[in-house]
Design an enzyme around this catalytic site. Structure first.
Site, PDB file in Angstrom:
ATOM      1  N   ARG A 112      38.984 -15.536 -77.342  1.00 44.08           N
ATOM      2  CA  ARG A 112      38.288 -16.293 -77.965  1.00 44.08           C
ATOM      3  C   ARG A 112      37.976 -15.915 -79.662  1.00 44.08           C
ATOM      4  O   ARG A 112      37.749 -14.552 -79.632  1.00 44.08           O
ATOM      5  CB  ARG A 112      36.994 -16.347 -77.368  1.00 44.08           C
ATOM      6  N   THR A 116      34.435 -19.294 -83.853  1.00 44.04           N
ATOM      7  CA  THR A 116      34.522 -20.625 -83.252  1.00 44.04           C
ATOM      8  C   THR A 116      34.566 -20.665 -81.812  1.00 44.04           C
ATOM      9  O   THR A 116      34.574 -21.830 -81.211  1.00 44.04           O
ATOM     10  CB  THR A 116      35.936 -21.252 -83.855  1.00 44.04           C
ATOM     11  N   ASP A 210      28.832 -10.343 -72.406  1.00 39.33           N
ATOM     12  CA  ASP A 210      30.114 -10.028 -72.725  1.00 39.33           C
ATOM     13  C   ASP A 210      30.735  -9.182 -71.683  1.00 39.33           C
ATOM     14  O   ASP A 210      30.519  -7.914 -71.683  1.00 39.33           O
ATOM     15  CB  ASP A 210      30.468  -9.429 -74.076  1.00 39.33           C
ATOM     16  N   ASP A 213      33.160  -6.179 -72.861  1.00 37.31           N
ATOM     17  CA  ASP A 213      32.629  -5.156 -73.518  1.00 37.31           C
ATOM     18  C   ASP A 213      31.823  -4.494 -72.385  1.00 37.31           C
ATOM     19  O   ASP A 213      31.724  -3.074 -72.549  1.00 37.31           O
ATOM     20  CB  ASP A 213      31.392  -5.662 -74.594  1.00 37.31           C
TER      21      ASP A 213
HETATM   22  C1  PRP Z   1      36.114 -13.873 -72.653  1.00 42.71           C
HETATM   23  C2  PRP Z   1      36.392 -14.250 -71.112  1.00 42.71           C
HETATM   24  C3  PRP Z   1      37.165 -15.209 -70.960  1.00 42.71           C
HETATM   25  C4  PRP Z   1      36.814 -16.162 -71.951  1.00 42.71           C
HETATM   26  C5  PRP Z   1      36.143 -17.429 -71.508  1.00 42.71           C
HETATM   27  O1  PRP Z   1      37.178 -13.258 -72.965  1.00 42.71           O
HETATM   28  O2  PRP Z   1      36.757 -13.040 -70.579  1.00 42.71           O
HETATM   29  O3  PRP Z   1      38.663 -14.977 -71.196  1.00 42.71           O
HETATM   30  O4  PRP Z   1      36.004 -15.351 -72.926  1.00 42.71           O
HETATM   31  O5  PRP Z   1      35.578 -18.166 -72.588  1.00 42.71           O
HETATM   32  P1  PRP Z   1      36.111 -19.528 -72.665  1.00 42.71           P
HETATM   33  O6  PRP Z   1      35.992 -20.038 -71.402  1.00 42.71           O
HETATM   34  O7  PRP Z   1      35.114 -20.204 -73.766  1.00 42.71           O
HETATM   35  O8  PRP Z   1      37.673 -19.483 -73.245  1.00 42.71           O
HETATM   36  P2  PRP Z   1      37.114 -12.947 -74.704  1.00 42.71           P
HETATM   37  O9  PRP Z   1      38.309 -13.887 -75.262  1.00 42.71           O
HETATM   38  O10 PRP Z   1      35.639 -12.729 -75.073  1.00 42.71           O
HETATM   39  O11 PRP Z   1      37.801 -11.562 -74.537  1.00 42.71           O
HETATM   40  P3  PRP Z   1      37.898 -10.463 -73.767  1.00 42.71           P
HETATM   41  O12 PRP Z   1      38.798 -10.415 -72.589  1.00 42.71           O
HETATM   42  O13 PRP Z   1      38.600  -9.127 -74.686  1.00 42.71           O
HETATM   43  O14 PRP Z   1      36.363  -9.796 -73.550  1.00 42.71           O
HETATM   44  N1  URA Z   2      32.786 -14.341 -72.422  1.00 43.74           N
HETATM   45  C1  URA Z   2      31.855 -13.480 -71.817  1.00 43.74           C
HETATM   46  O1  URA Z   2      32.357 -12.282 -71.531  1.00 43.74           O
HETATM   47  N2  URA Z   2      30.874 -13.869 -71.592  1.00 43.74           N
HETATM   48  C2  URA Z   2      30.164 -15.318 -71.866  1.00 43.74           C
HETATM   49  O2  URA Z   2      29.102 -15.528 -71.553  1.00 43.74           O
HETATM   50  C3  URA Z   2      31.210 -16.125 -72.362  1.00 43.74           C
HETATM   51  C4  URA Z   2      32.335 -15.729 -72.764  1.00 43.74           C
END
Ligand code: PRP
Ligand code: URA
Length: 218
Positions: A112, A116, A210, A213
């Site tokens: 993500r 945005t 998150d 993280d």
């Molecule tokens: C997080 C999560 C999903 C996404 C969800 O990943 O693991 O993949 O956000 O959000 P959405 O439904 O609005 O798309 P992120 O892109 O933050 O990456 P990460 O897996 O590295 O934490």
């Molecule tokens: N990704 C996360 O890890 N947490 C949220 O709440 C939304 C997206």
């Protein structure tokens, strides 16, 4: 907390037992340290995988037990594989391996955009014969639904049948479920929790922050 009764039968919410609520209470707590966050998330992931396996079709089979007694049992039909949405989805791979020895696991790297919240696809590596398989799509967070929908789009382009995709997810926002279901009503969502809403930054409220993280400590 919403319930699955607000949604179609393809949204499967784990039973909200005291035990499950206890596990979520630990991982939601902002003071929970990483070791506990990982341990208790893994316990929830295991429950999601078990529920995913419950949803697979089976065929009756007759087993000969000791003393030649017969037992009418069940055996799984078809082959499965996992597909994790990197990075956070990789945290769910071990739970799947614990239940399905030597299961094949593909990867889709979607991130993500931090400004945005829109998803970007960077990479995919999937089993050659994925179109013949049931797919457990792994990602702990369903917020806007953008990342999960992008992953489903990749799977469909590779010939996977929509009704053979099971999206395993720890926590979902109502907005994300609705958007996802409107676009892919045949895909089953198996989730452990449905929260109140998204905030202005598109994070789940109350949520757990998150996930990636906290799980990976970065
Ligand atoms: C997080 C999560 C999903 C996404 C969800 O990943 O693991 O993949 O956000 O959000 P959405 O439904 O609005 O798309 P992120 O892109 O933050 O990456 P990460 O897996 O590295 O934490
Ligand atoms: N990704 C996360 O890890 N947490 C949220 O709440 C939304 C997206």
């Amino acid at each position: 907390m919403s319930t699955s009764t607000n949604y179609s039968k393809n949204v499967i919410l784990l039973p909200q037992t005291n035990q499950l609520i206890g596990l979520y209470s630990i991982i939601r707590d902002q003071s929970t340290r990483r070791g506990d966050f990982v341990f208790y998330s893994d316990r929830i992931i295991r429950l999601l995988v078990e529920e995913g396996l419950n949803q697979l079709p089976v065929q009756k089979t007759i087993i000969k037990c000791h003393g030649n007694h017969e037992y009418e049992g069940a055996k799984f039909l078809g082959k499965i594989c996992g597909v994790s949405i990197v990075r956070a989805g990789e945290s769910m791979e071990m739970g799947l391996r614990d239940c399905c020895r030597s299961v094949r696991i593909g990867k889709i790297l979607i991130q993500r955009d931090e400004e945005t919240a829109l998803p970007k696809l960077f990479y995919e590596k999937l089993p050659e014969d994925i179109s013949e398989r049931y797919v457990f799509l792994l990602d702990p967070m369903l917020a806007t639904g953008g990342s999960a929908m992008m992953a489903v789009q990749v799977l469909l382009a590779r010939g996977v049948q929509a009704d053979r995709i099971f999206f395993l997810n720890l926590l979902a926002a109502p907005e994300g479920i609705q958007t996802f279901q409107n676009k892919y009503p045949e895909v089953k969502i198996i989730t452990g929790g449905i929260d109140q809403k998204l905030n202005d930054d598109k994070f789940i409220v109350p949520g757990l922050g998150d996930f990636g993280d906290r799980y990976y400590g970065i």
